[in-house]
Design a protein around this motif. Structure first.
Motif, short mmCIF file in Angstrom:
data_model
loop_
_atom_site.label_atom_id
_atom_site.label_comp_id
_atom_site.label_asym_id
_atom_site.label_seq_id
_atom_site.Cartn_x
_atom_site.Cartn_y
_atom_site.Cartn_z
N SER A 68 0.82 -0.98 -0.06
CA SER A 68 0.03 0.04 0.01
C SER A 68 0.90 1.33 -0.22
CB SER A 68 -0.98 -0.09 1.22
OG SER A 68 -0.03 0.09 2.38
N LYS A 69 1.91 1.34 0.85
CA LYS A 69 2.56 2.48 0.87
C LYS A 69 3.81 2.37 0.39
CE LYS A 69 -0.80 4.28 3.44
NZ LYS A 69 -1.56 5.39 2.80
N ILE A 70 4.42 3.60 -0.49
CA ILE A 70 5.59 3.63 -1.00
C ILE A 70 6.80 3.84 -0.02
CG2 ILE A 70 7.10 4.69 -2.80
CD1 ILE A 70 4.45 5.41 -4.20
N LEU A 71 6.64 4.97 0.82
CA LEU A 71 7.57 5.49 1.69
C LEU A 71 7.02 5.16 3.13
CD1 LEU A 71 8.82 8.84 0.22
CD2 LEU A 71 9.83 6.82 0.10
N ASP A 72 7.86 5.06 4.08
CA ASP A 72 7.52 5.01 5.61
C ASP A 72 6.84 6.08 6.02
OD1 ASP A 72 9.43 6.39 7.13
OD2 ASP A 72 10.67 5.24 5.88
N LYS A 73 6.00 6.23 6.84
CA LYS A 73 5.38 7.31 7.69
C LYS A 73 5.99 8.56 7.65
CE LYS A 73 1.58 8.66 10.62
NZ LYS A 73 0.66 8.07 11.66
N ALA A 74 7.17 8.67 8.38
CA ALA A 74 8.14 9.59 8.57
C ALA A 74 8.79 10.47 7.32
CB ALA A 74 9.16 8.88 9.71
N SER A 75 9.49 9.24 6.38
CA SER A 75 9.86 9.85 5.29
C SER A 75 8.75 10.63 4.38
CB SER A 75 10.55 8.82 4.66
OG SER A 75 11.37 8.25 5.15
N PHE A 76 7.60 10.02 4.36
CA PHE A 76 6.52 10.69 3.54
C PHE A 76 6.07 12.08 4.22
CE2 PHE A 76 2.20 11.42 2.05
CZ PHE A 76 2.55 11.60 0.67
N LYS A 77 6.23 12.13 5.47
CA LYS A 77 5.76 13.47 5.98
C LYS A 77 6.77 14.66 5.71
CE LYS A 77 4.72 15.35 10.59
NZ LYS A 77 4.77 15.27 11.97
N LYS A 78 8.28 14.23 5.77
CA LYS A 78 9.11 15.08 5.35
C LYS A 78 8.90 15.69 3.93
CE LYS A 78 12.79 13.60 8.56
NZ LYS A 78 13.95 12.85 8.50
N MET A 79 8.69 14.65 3.14
CA MET A 79 8.56 14.97 1.40
C MET A 79 7.34 15.77 1.57
SD MET A 79 7.90 12.28 -1.42
CE MET A 79 7.46 12.82 -3.13
N ARG A 80 6.12 15.49 2.10
CA ARG A 80 4.86 16.16 1.81
C ARG A 80 5.03 17.65 2.36
NH1 ARG A 80 -0.03 13.71 5.06
NH2 ARG A 80 1.18 14.37 6.86
N GLU A 81 5.77 18.04 3.55
CA GLU A 81 5.98 19.29 4.09
C GLU A 81 6.75 19.95 3.05
OE1 GLU A 81 7.87 18.62 7.57
OE2 GLU A 81 6.24 18.23 8.72
N ARG A 82 7.69 19.57 2.52
CA ARG A 82 8.34 20.24 1.36
C ARG A 82 7.73 20.70 0.19
NH1 ARG A 82 14.56 17.57 1.35
NH2 ARG A 82 14.94 17.88 3.53
N LEU A 83 6.99 19.89 -0.28
CA LEU A 83 5.89 20.04 -1.52
C LEU A 83 5.05 21.13 -1.25
CD1 LEU A 83 5.43 16.18 -2.73
CD2 LEU A 83 6.62 18.00 -3.99
N GLN A 84 4.45 21.06 0.12
CA GLN A 84 3.51 22.24 0.49
C GLN A 84 4.15 23.57 0.61
OE1 GLN A 84 2.07 20.68 4.06
NE2 GLN A 84 0.38 19.13 3.03
N GLN A 85 5.43 23.50 0.94
CA GLN A 85 6.16 24.81 0.98
C GLN A 85 6.27 25.22 -0.54
OE1 GLN A 85 9.66 23.94 2.77
NE2 GLN A 85 8.75 23.68 4.80
N GLN A 86 6.46 24.23 -1.58
CA GLN A 86 6.64 24.81 -3.03
C GLN A 86 5.37 25.49 -3.47
OE1 GLN A 86 9.39 24.85 -4.87
NE2 GLN A 86 10.65 24.21 -2.89
N ASN A 142 -4.60 17.68 -1.47
CA ASN A 142 -5.03 16.24 -1.47
C ASN A 142 -4.40 15.43 -2.40
OD1 ASN A 142 -7.35 17.03 0.43
ND2 ASN A 142 -8.54 17.59 -1.37
N LYS A 143 -4.13 15.76 -3.58
CA LYS A 143 -3.28 14.91 -4.34
C LYS A 143 -1.95 14.39 -3.79
CE LYS A 143 -5.22 16.27 -8.84
NZ LYS A 143 -5.71 14.94 -9.20
N ILE A 144 -1.29 15.44 -2.96
CA ILE A 144 -0.11 15.15 -2.43
C ILE A 144 -0.23 14.15 -1.39
CG2 ILE A 144 1.88 15.89 -0.79
CD1 ILE A 144 1.63 18.75 -2.39
N GLY A 145 -1.29 14.38 -0.55
CA GLY A 145 -1.76 13.22 0.59
C GLY A 145 -1.69 11.75 -0.21
N ASN A 146 -2.14 11.57 -1.45
CA ASN A 146 -2.52 10.50 -1.88
C ASN A 146 -1.41 9.96 -2.73
OD1 ASN A 146 -5.07 10.23 -0.99
ND2 ASN A 146 -5.94 11.36 -2.72
N MET A 147 -0.24 10.80 -2.84
CA MET A 147 1.06 10.25 -3.55
C MET A 147 1.56 9.10 -3.18
SD MET A 147 2.53 13.81 -4.61
CE MET A 147 4.11 12.95 -5.21
N ASN A 148 1.60 8.91 -1.86
CA ASN A 148 2.32 7.69 -1.32
C ASN A 148 1.75 6.22 -1.37
OD1 ASN A 148 4.59 6.72 0.18
ND2 ASN A 148 3.36 6.88 2.18
#
Length: 436
Positions: A313-331, A347-353
């Motif tokens: 189901s998940k590509i990255l673990d929860k911690a790694s994806f959280k960091k990635m999502r925060e950076r994408l939101q900043q962009q 919402n699309k970023i939240g479903n990327m994993n």
């Protein structure tokens, strides 16, 4: 029956409904124009009949819904004909229960034309003995003496007892004979497993306990409803070769192993619901069936992941994806977006994993060592088109893809639950043995 003067019979109509017909004489007071024919008030559905000589030892209990009544007057005689739809019927005779040895189930839909490996010979003899006390004189009257009555059957061992699947002459009717009173839920599993193995759903009519003279001590019958009547029209498509020597022969050892292997994992893989949806899919049009087969494959994937504690189901673990999502939101904040647009992208970023269905299928097939061909991957995509209402440009290809999807379900079931190495493909219009 309306009174003590009459007869009752049970039969099945062309639609396999169980009906009861009561006929007899009526009094003049019952014979009037309004009562001549029409519907019977549905006030008392459950009826019980007891033998006048045996009291509670012999009786009939049935759940019956009145369908029609008719009163005739012919040559000065008044008679009635009442028809009931019998939902359930039970016959009990305690006089025969002590010697009950066999449990027989009655089935329809046994359409397979393979050669059954065993022949059951029925030697039936009934006798009456008359003895004169104080002498050695004895008279024996032979009532019935039938010999060499052969039936095609499959004999397998289940829980250390012989079980026979018997095909009755011409047509699709058959029996399953047990040497002991196996629990109803176990017999239900066995019927559903046999249905899958023989490639056509078996419709259950009822069962009876009998002694060695085939005299019943208890009998149960039921009517057949609309969804089951639809199953009686399904054509046979055996999922795996039942013999490696010929396509139309049943090898008893292969058959037995399939039954036992599927039985052991029946509850773990929720095969009751799997088989129910499977036959719904088989009996559906090609587009709808593709959705059902896809749902079955996803269910098998999810069950496999749960049993083996794996996840697609998940590509990255929860911690790694959280960091990635925060950076994408900043962009996102660097672009001039409306609040609605920003919400959509968040919402699309939240479903990327989450892995795609294609990725999940690849991981699943790799884990169970089963590779998909290009045409199977295309059929899996068609399932996605059907589920999302996408246009189907080539109806013939869609029909072909649905056949492939059914074979995929068969392959996954055989690979996950059995030791069989082969499946049957029907893509070329005739069965062909292929390796899993």
């Amino acid at each position: 029956m309306r009174n003590n003067k009459g007869e009752m019979s049970f039969f099945r109509d062309k639609e396999s409904r169980l009906l009861s017909k009561a006929v007899g004489e009526v009094a003049v007071k019952d014979f009037n124009f309004e009562d001549r024919e029409g519907q019977i008030p549905r006030e008392e559905f459950q009826l019980e009949f007891k033998h006048k000589h045996y009291s509670v030892d012999q009786r009939i209990l049935m759940l019956a819904i009145p369908e029609s009544r008719k009163i005739n007057q012919i040559n000065g005689k008044n008679s009635y004909i009442d028809i009931y739809v019998v939902e359930e019927f039970e016959f009990i005779d305690k006089h025969c229960s002590i010697e009950a040895e066999y449990l027989i189930e009655f089935l329809d839909g046994l359409k397979i034309d393979h050669i059954f490996p065993h022949s059951m010979r029925m030697n039936e003899t009934h006798e009456k003995k008359y003895e004169l006390y104080g002498t050695n004189f004895e008279i024996i009257e032979k009532i019935i003496n039938h010999n060499n009555f052969n039936k095609n059957s499959i004999r397998i061992k289940f829980e250390d007892e012989d079980v026979y699947i018997i095909k009755l002459g011409v047509g699709d009717r058959g029996l399953i004979l047990y040497r002991k009173n196996l629990e109803l839920f176990k017999r239900d599993k066995i019927r559903k497993i046999i249905s899958f193995i023989l490639g056509c759903p078996l419709v259950f009519y009822g069962y009876t306990f009998v002694n060695k003279y085939m005299t019943p001590s208890f009998s149960y019958s039921r009517t057949i409803h609309d969804n089951e009547r639809g199953q009686l029209t399904i054509n046979v498509q055996v999922p795996t070769p039942l013999s490696l020597s010929a396509l139309n022969v049943i090898d008893c050892e292969i058959f037995k192993n399939l039954v036992l292997e599927l039985y052991v994992k029946y509850d773990e893989y929720d095969l009751g619901n799997i088989f129910f949806t499977y036959w719904v899919a088989v009996n559906s049009n090609s587009i709808t069936a593709a959705v059902h087969y896809g749902a079955l494959i996803e269910k098998l994937q999810a069950t496999y992941m749960k049993i083996h504690d794996v996840s697609y189901s998940k590509i990255l673990d929860k911690a790694s994806f959280k960091k990635m999502r925060e950076r994408l939101q900043q962009q996102l904040d660097r672009f001039e977006l409306t609040c609605e647009q920003k919400k959509i992208f968040l919402n699309k970023i939240g479903n990327m994993n989450t892995y795609s269905q294609k990725d999940k299928m690849d991981f699943f097939c790799n884990d169970i060592s089963l590779s998909l061909s290009n045409i199977e991957k295309l059929a899996w995509q068609q399932r996605n088109d059907a589920a999302h209402g996408n246009d189907i440009s080539d109806i013939n290809q869609a029909w072909k893809n649905t056949i492939i999807l059914r074979e995929l379900v068969n392959k996954f079931l055989l690979k996950l639950l059995t030791s069989n190495k082969y499946y049957l493909s029907y893509l070329d219009g005739k069965p062909a043995i292929k390796a899993l």
